[in-house]
Scaffold this motif. Structure first.
Motif, PDB file in Angstrom:
ATOM      1  N   MET A 241       0.849  -1.209   0.000  1.00 31.71           N
ATOM      2  CA  MET A 241       0.000   0.000   0.000  1.00 31.71           C
ATOM      3  C   MET A 241       0.880   1.253   0.000  1.00 31.71           C
ATOM      4  O   MET A 241       0.572   2.246  -0.668  1.00 31.71           O
ATOM      5  N   ALA A 242       1.961   1.184   0.739  1.00 29.24           N
ATOM      6  CA  ALA A 242       2.871   2.340   0.792  1.00 29.24           C
ATOM      7  C   ALA A 242       3.481   2.560  -0.598  1.00 29.24           C
ATOM      8  O   ALA A 242       3.617   3.701  -1.056  1.00 29.24           O
ATOM      9  N   TYR A 243       3.783   1.455  -1.274  1.00 32.07           N
ATOM     10  CA  TYR A 243       4.356   1.596  -2.613  1.00 32.07           C
ATOM     11  C   TYR A 243       3.348   2.242  -3.569  1.00 32.07           C
ATOM     12  O   TYR A 243       3.687   3.087  -4.391  1.00 32.07           O
ATOM     13  N   ARG A 244       2.070   1.837  -3.408  1.00 31.10           N
ATOM     14  CA  ARG A 244       1.041   2.431  -4.268  1.00 31.10           C
ATOM     15  C   ARG A 244       0.983   3.949  -4.056  1.00 31.10           C
ATOM     16  O   ARG A 244       0.909   4.725  -4.983  1.00 31.10           O
ATOM     17  N   ARG A 245       1.066   4.313  -2.784  1.00 27.79           N
ATOM     18  CA  ARG A 245       1.028   5.755  -2.486  1.00 27.79           C
ATOM     19  C   ARG A 245       2.275   6.449  -3.050  1.00 27.79           C
ATOM     20  O   ARG A 245       2.197   7.579  -3.530  1.00 27.79           O
ATOM     21  N   PHE A 246       3.409   5.747  -2.993  1.00 25.75           N
ATOM     22  CA  PHE A 246       4.642   6.301  -3.563  1.00 25.75           C
ATOM     23  C   PHE A 246       4.443   6.637  -5.042  1.00 25.75           C
ATOM     24  O   PHE A 246       4.799   7.715  -5.519  1.00 25.75           O
ATOM     25  N   GLU A 248       1.664   7.164  -6.597  1.00 29.97           N
ATOM     26  CA  GLU A 248       0.721   8.291  -6.787  1.00 29.97           C
ATOM     27  C   GLU A 248       1.441   9.630  -6.625  1.00 29.97           C
ATOM     28  O   GLU A 248       1.282  10.548  -7.415  1.00 29.97           O
ATOM     29  N   ILE A 249       2.228   9.701  -5.544  1.00 29.05           N
ATOM     30  CA  ILE A 249       2.880  10.990  -5.248  1.00 29.05           C
ATOM     31  C   ILE A 249       3.976  11.304  -6.271  1.00 29.05           C
ATOM     32  O   ILE A 249       3.999  12.383  -6.853  1.00 29.05           O
ATOM     33  N   PHE A 250       4.855  10.330  -6.480  1.00 25.33           N
ATOM     34  CA  PHE A 250       6.066  10.650  -7.235  1.00 25.33           C
ATOM     35  C   PHE A 250       5.904  10.511  -8.747  1.00 25.33           C
ATOM     36  O   PHE A 250       6.695  11.035  -9.502  1.00 25.33           O
ATOM     37  N   HIS A 251       4.835   9.811  -9.155  1.00 22.19           N
ATOM     38  CA  HIS A 251       4.591   9.767 -10.598  1.00 22.19           C
ATOM     39  C   HIS A 251       3.408  10.647 -10.974  1.00 22.19           C
ATOM     40  O   HIS A 251       2.964  10.655 -12.115  1.00 22.19           O
ATOM     41  N   GLY A 252       2.912  11.380 -10.039  1.00 23.41           N
ATOM     42  CA  GLY A 252       1.772  12.252 -10.316  1.00 23.41           C
ATOM     43  C   GLY A 252       2.176  13.723 -10.286  1.00 23.41           C
ATOM     44  O   GLY A 252       3.367  14.072 -10.304  1.00 23.41           O
ATOM     45  N   ASP A 253       1.165  14.592 -10.134  1.00 23.95           N
ATOM     46  CA  ASP A 253       1.410  16.038 -10.196  1.00 23.95           C
ATOM     47  C   ASP A 253       2.184  16.570  -8.997  1.00 23.95           C
ATOM     48  O   ASP A 253       2.887  17.569  -9.108  1.00 23.95           O
ATOM     49  N   ASP A 254       2.009  15.900  -7.846  1.00 23.34           N
ATOM     50  CA  ASP A 254       2.656  16.403  -6.620  1.00 23.34           C
ATOM     51  C   ASP A 254       4.154  16.645  -6.811  1.00 23.34           C
ATOM     52  O   ASP A 254       4.748  17.517  -6.204  1.00 23.34           O
ATOM     53  N   PHE A 255       4.755  15.818  -7.655  1.00 20.43           N
ATOM     54  CA  PHE A 255       6.200  15.875  -7.792  1.00 20.43           C
ATOM     55  C   PHE A 255       6.631  16.581  -9.094  1.00 20.43           C
ATOM     56  O   PHE A 255       7.824  16.737  -9.355  1.00 20.43           O
ATOM     57  N   ALA A 256       5.631  17.030  -9.875  1.00 16.84           N
ATOM     58  CA  ALA A 256       5.933  17.536 -11.222  1.00 16.84           C
ATOM     59  C   ALA A 256       6.999  18.634 -11.220  1.00 16.84           C
ATOM     60  O   ALA A 256       7.963  18.589 -11.988  1.00 16.84           O
ATOM     61  N   ASP A 257       6.813  19.649 -10.347  1.00 19.29           N
ATOM     62  CA  ASP A 257       7.754  20.787 -10.359  1.00 19.29           C
ATOM     63  C   ASP A 257       9.181  20.337 -10.037  1.00 19.29           C
ATOM     64  O   ASP A 257      10.148  20.727 -10.690  1.00 19.29           O
ATOM     65  N   LEU A 258       9.282  19.442  -9.051  1.00 16.85           N
ATOM     66  CA  LEU A 258      10.627  19.004  -8.640  1.00 16.85           C
ATOM     67  C   LEU A 258      11.241  18.095  -9.707  1.00 16.85           C
ATOM     68  O   LEU A 258      12.439  18.166  -9.977  1.00 16.85           O
ATOM     69  N   GLN A 315       7.643  -7.699 -10.850  1.00 12.77           N
ATOM     70  CA  GLN A 315       7.326  -6.593  -9.939  1.00 12.77           C
ATOM     71  C   GLN A 315       6.352  -7.064  -8.849  1.00 12.77           C
ATOM     72  O   GLN A 315       5.177  -6.712  -8.831  1.00 12.77           O
ATOM     73  N   THR A 316       6.866  -7.864  -7.915  1.00 12.57           N
ATOM     74  CA  THR A 316       5.966  -8.447  -6.920  1.00 12.57           C
ATOM     75  C   THR A 316       5.330  -7.404  -6.002  1.00 12.57           C
ATOM     76  O   THR A 316       4.317  -7.669  -5.375  1.00 12.57           O
ATOM     77  N   VAL A 317       5.927  -6.253  -5.899  1.00 15.89           N
ATOM     78  CA  VAL A 317       5.392  -5.240  -4.974  1.00 15.89           C
ATOM     79  C   VAL A 317       4.007  -4.745  -5.408  1.00 15.89           C
ATOM     80  O   VAL A 317       3.250  -4.193  -4.597  1.00 15.89           O
ATOM     81  N   THR A 318       3.701  -4.968  -6.674  1.00 11.11           N
ATOM     82  CA  THR A 318       2.364  -4.539  -7.131  1.00 11.11           C
ATOM     83  C   THR A 318       1.403  -5.727  -7.268  1.00 11.11           C
ATOM     84  O   THR A 318       0.276  -5.583  -7.748  1.00 11.11           O
TER      85      THR A 318
END
Ligand SMILES: O=P(O)(O)OC[C@H]1O[C@](O)(CO)[C@@H](O)[C@@H]1O
Ligand SMILES: O=C[C@H](O)[C@H](O)COP(=O)(O)O
Length: 920
Positions: A241-246, A248-258, A315-318
């Motif tokens: 679940m933590a990986y899923r959230r990862f 979302e955050i890092f492949h989504g808009d939240d991280f776009a600027d960085l 990719q067993t984490v998914t």
């Protein structure tokens, strides 16, 4: 730990899936043996993590670090356990970082090594930031990560450190809640950074500990068999679940600027992935959590197991996220609160690292004590070809029972049975013990008067004031305690300048004289008694006496109601009296811990103790060396010190010169020459270097090494702190007493001092006592001076020495000019030099000048004082006194067949004199 031989091992296959395997382990031999390098090559290992428990096993559980710890403690025996730990850890982490550096250079995100802040800072934001910065600087490698826990207080520290460009491995994360906060802190931190690209961070999500806690709670509730999942399913689901959230955050808009600015994602790191439950697969938490942009840090056993029989199934984490969600839901339904599980685990996690950390400190403290007890003596003697003679002397002393006989006060070690001033001068041997009781009384007195005075002035000569002078210059007064200075010059300008400088109503005078009859001391006392009497009806409150019981001074002190009288042991001579009230009262008055001084001297006593056989007896070894070297012509003991200890050689000078300089033999102490390279010295030198730990400077060390290499004997002595002065005082007292036996002289009398005193008394009574009929050259009479200098220097013998005796008011400027003068003399003639202010040197090197080796040449410098000061209660002035002392000593030197040139100087002529000497 076997290593893989082929390229298609599971460890390499994981790498192909975009996951990095790191090693959760460190110890020095891992790097030293080349094993870490092999793991990088053969297993594609990409990084390394440590934690307090890992270091506890490495350092506390082996003797692998003992040599390194011994080296630290040899350098600084007072180093505490925490500092030792940090230095060891920093060194290991650096070595690991250097081994992994190529991986870092290649990838920018791997090849990193993690070092954790103290677990005791887990709830201290500022403390964490400070320690992380310190460790970051101490390791000084770009591929370092500082581990900071994801506690409430850790989160702001993580943000701050990232904003400063410090790489962070966030540790002790157990829940999605923790993950969310950490990821947001990462984004904030990077946005605040000047340049977010290049900052590396991982978020360490703990796995097996969750499994264990859930299993325990299921078991407690009797649910183990009633549910279709176990703790490991929950732990894996939680991580997925933590990986899923990862994603979302890092492949989504939240991280776009960085992302646009080139920042790296903060990779999830699976920690705590060794399987704790033996009924489960030992590679469970590696196989189940393989995923791109993740790290799995595993201990060596898990790495071995995975290499041996691990499977990489993509990719067993998914995998099976629906089941993951269902497991977490079911857990909740059976009444187990995952948040409670994970909060408990985080709190316990801090504890779990604090315990091994504290255990490690205890182990290091034990090792510290054990090693310190066996540390090599901080003195080292490089004696070259003289080593054999010294060893033979020590053997002979062992056969003769020298050590026991010294402690039995056997006079025949030095002279005949009934020689005066011998057996009744050996009381110094057990002062470290015998003074303990009086020390408490002295300290109580010092503490009771401290508020009344800003200055303490010791009035005394030679052995009665040299130790106070050393203590006063080497130690700083404790808070609220007065400064200690010494008056040992009868020059009227010096006496009046001191009187003008002091606030007499806030000054305590320590009148120090063993005999109680020394003219200079009594003259100072009378002068200041008169001055203080002008200010108060109870002048005695401003005076303390240090003297022998029954002396003239004791009587004066009692008659005039001195504030205190301290009586010294009668069987200790002046130059051996540093650890009697003569040294201890002034030291205590400035707040020095005199019991500590005695303890340190005790350490030297233990090394020179009753019946310690000669070869193992550090004082006797020093004595054998000084004596044998002098006998072989190396009789100029040349002192060099680190800055704090500059005042110490003046004390050594009296001890050596007055003890050994008699019967036409002796050791010449050289205390005032600047150090030079081998070309400046003849074959008659021994160099002694006293340094305070941490103060050695490169130039001095290099010069001493060059002298050592050129064949000069070099003795180095390390003082770990200022209190070690007492240890060295004791060691050198023993050494000089023993050297006296080699030279065949009686070290405790001073037969030639009396002659100068008598002649000075006669000069005072004579009509022309001020010396107007003593042959004197005026420094500004250039032609005459040149001729007389030439004649004087013409008699210099390169095995001899030149003594400058300055009857001038002491000051820093004059000392600098005189130092330049002796340097010019040394460089022109190649001879050793001594330098002393008159009349002070009369109570130090004066004995040697007249009674020692007959190859000294003396330059007596006199001036015309500006001030004139009558000495109250007498019929003479200070001007007459100093003039008579110079005249008396001039005559004593002549009577002893020594060559003396007497020059009258003024303020400017010292420089001219040095130039005239250099011009030759
Ligand atoms: O303590 P007193 O008796 O004043 O003597 C001072 C100094 O004079 C000497 O007796 C002779 O120089 C030294 O040994 C001694 O340290
Ligand atoms: O960073 C790594 C962690 O400190 C480590 O994996 C903890 O493992 P443990 O739960 O086996 O102590």
């Amino acid at each position: 730990m076997p290593t893989a031989q082929t390229a298609d091992t599971p460890t390499r296959a994981v790498r192909a899936e975009g996951q990095s395997l790191w090693l959760d382990y460190i110890r020095r031999s891992l790097m030293e043996s080349g094993q870490l390098e092999r793991l990088v090559e053969e297993d594609a290992l990409r990084g390394l993590t440590s934690n307090p428990a890992i270091f506890e096993k490495a350092i506390g559980g082996s003797s692998e670090y003992d040599d390194a710890i011994t080296a630290f403690l040899t350098e600084d025996p007072s180093m505490d356990a925490a500092t030792i730990y940090e230095r060891l850890a920093v060194e290991d982490i650096r070595r690991a970082a250097d081994t992994l550096r190529p991986v870092y250079e290649e990838t920018g995100v791997d090849g990193v090594v993690s070092l954790e802040v103290s677990p005791h800072l887990a709830h201290d934001t500022e403390g964490t930031i400070e320690e992380a910065r310190r460790l970051w600087d101490a390791v000084g490698r770009p591929n370092l990560m500082i581990k900071v826990p994801a506690t409430e207080e850790g989160i702001p520290a993580i943000e701050q450190l990232l904003s400063e460009g410090i790489n962070v491995n966030v540790t002790l994360m157990f829940s999605l809640g923790h993950y969310e906060k950490v990821a947001q802190a990462y984004l904030r931190g990077l946005r605040r950074a000047d340049d977010p690209s290049g900052i590396v961070s991982v978020a360490s999500f703990f796995v097996s500990r969750v499994a264990r806690e859930v299993d325990t709670r299921l078991d407690e509730r009797g649910l183990t068999d009633a549910v279709d999942f176990d703790g490991s399913d929950v732990a894996i689901a939680n991580a997925r679940m933590a990986y899923r959230r990862f994603e979302e955050i890092f492949h989504g808009d939240d991280f776009a600027d960085l992302r646009e600015q080139g920042a790296f994602v903060q990779r999830p790191l699976w920690a705590s992935t060794s399987t704790k439950d033996p009924t489960r697969s030992d590679v469970l938490y590696v196989e189940s959590l393989i995923g791109e942009q993740t790290v799995n840090t595993i201990p060596p056993d898990t790495l071995d197991a995975f290499r041996d029989h691990g499977t990489v199934a993509g990719q067993t984490v998914t995998d099976d996220l629906d089941r993951a969600e269902a497991v977490l839901r079911r857990l909740d339904e059976v009444g187990i609160d995952l948040d409670d599980v994970t909060e408990t685990l985080q709190a316990r996690g801090v504890e779990k690292f604090a315990t091994p950390f504290d255990d490690l400190m205890d182990v290091l403290e034990e090792k510290r004590e054990e090693i310190t007890a066996h540390l090599p003596d901080p003195i080292s003697l490089h004696l070259h070809e003289h080593e054999t003679a010294v060893a033979e002397r020590l053997d002979a002393w062992r056969e003769d029972d020298f050590a026991c006989r010294m402690w039995r006060r056997d006079p025949t070690l030095w002279a005949d049975e009934d020689t005066p001033e011998l057996t009744n001068r050996l009381g110094w041997l057990d002062l470290p013990e015998s003074m303990q009781e009086q020390a408490a009384e002295i300290t109580a007195f010092a503490d009771s008067v401290t508020g009344d005075f800003d200055d303490v002035v010791v009035l005394g000569m030679g052995g009665s004031s040299l130790a106070p002078d050393v203590f006063g210059r080497v130690f700083d007064p404790a808070d609220g305690y007065p400064d200690v200075t010494v008056l040992d010059s009868t020059h009227p300008d010096a006496v009046t300048a001191l009187a003008d400088d002091l606030a007499l109503e806030r000054t305590l005078f320590v009148v120090a004289s063993k005999s109680g009859t020394t003219t200079e001391t009594l003259s100072f006392f009378r002068y200041f008694w008169d001055r203080v009497s002008g200010l108060t009806d109870t002048p005695g409150d401003h005076f303390v006496a240090n003297t022998d019981p029954g002396s003239n001074l004791e009587e004066i002190a009692e008659d005039r109601d001195f504030r205190a009288v301290f009586r010294a042991p009668t069987d200790v001579g002046g130059r051996y009296s540093a650890l009697t009230p003569f040294g201890l009262v002034p030291a205590a008055l400035m707040g020095v811990d005199i019991e500590q001084l005695l303890d340190r001297a005790w350490a030297a006593e233990a090394g020179s103790d009753f019946c310690v056989a000669a070869p193992n007896n550090s004082g006797l070894e020093l004595g054998a060396a000084l004596g044998e070297l002098a006998t072989a012509g190396r009789d100029k003991v040349t002192f060099v010190t680190s800055p704090t200890l500059e005042a110490f050689p003046a004390w050594q000078e009296q001890l050596i010169a007055e003890s050994t300089g008699k019967d036409d033999t002796g050791i010449v102490p050289v205390a005032d020459e600047p150090l030079a390279g081998p070309g400046a010295y003849g074959e008659d030198r021994v160099f002694v270097y006293f340094y305070l730990h941490g103060e050695q400077d490169r130039d001095t060390i290099e010069t001493l090494s060059a002298l050592d290499e050129a064949g000069h004997p070099v003795i180095s002595v390390r003082l770990d702190d200022r209190y070690d002065l007492a240890r060295e005082m004791y060691r050198w007292e023993m050494g000089v007493a023993a050297a006296g036996a080699v030279l065949g002289i009686h070290p405790f009398n001073q037969p030639n001092v009396e002659a100068a005193k008598r002649l000075a008394r006669e000069a005072m009574q004579a009509e022309n006592g001020t010396g107007s009929d003593t042959h004197t050259v005026a420094a500004d009479d250039h032609d005459v001076l040149e001729q007389e200098l030439a004649d004087w220097l013409g008699t210099a013998d390169e095995t001899g020495y030149l003594g400058v005796q300055a009857y001038l008011p002491p000051s820093d400027e004059t000392t600098a000019a005189l130092t330049d003068l002796v340097t010019a003399l040394r460089d022109t003639t190649g001879c050793a030099t001594t330098l002393g202010y008159g009349p002070r040197f009369l109570h130090s090197t004066g004995q040697l000048h007249k009674g020692g080796p007959p190859n000294g040449l003396f330059l007596q410098l006199v001036d015309t004082p500006d001030a004139t000061g009558p000495v109250p209660e007498t019929d003479y002035t200070f001007e007459e006194l100093i003039a008579a002392q110079a005249t008396g000593d001039h005559q004593a030197l002549r009577e002893a067949d020594r060559t003396v040139l007497r020059v009258r100087v003024d303020d400017d002529s010292l420089g001219d004199l040095a130039e005239a000497i250099r011009a030759r």
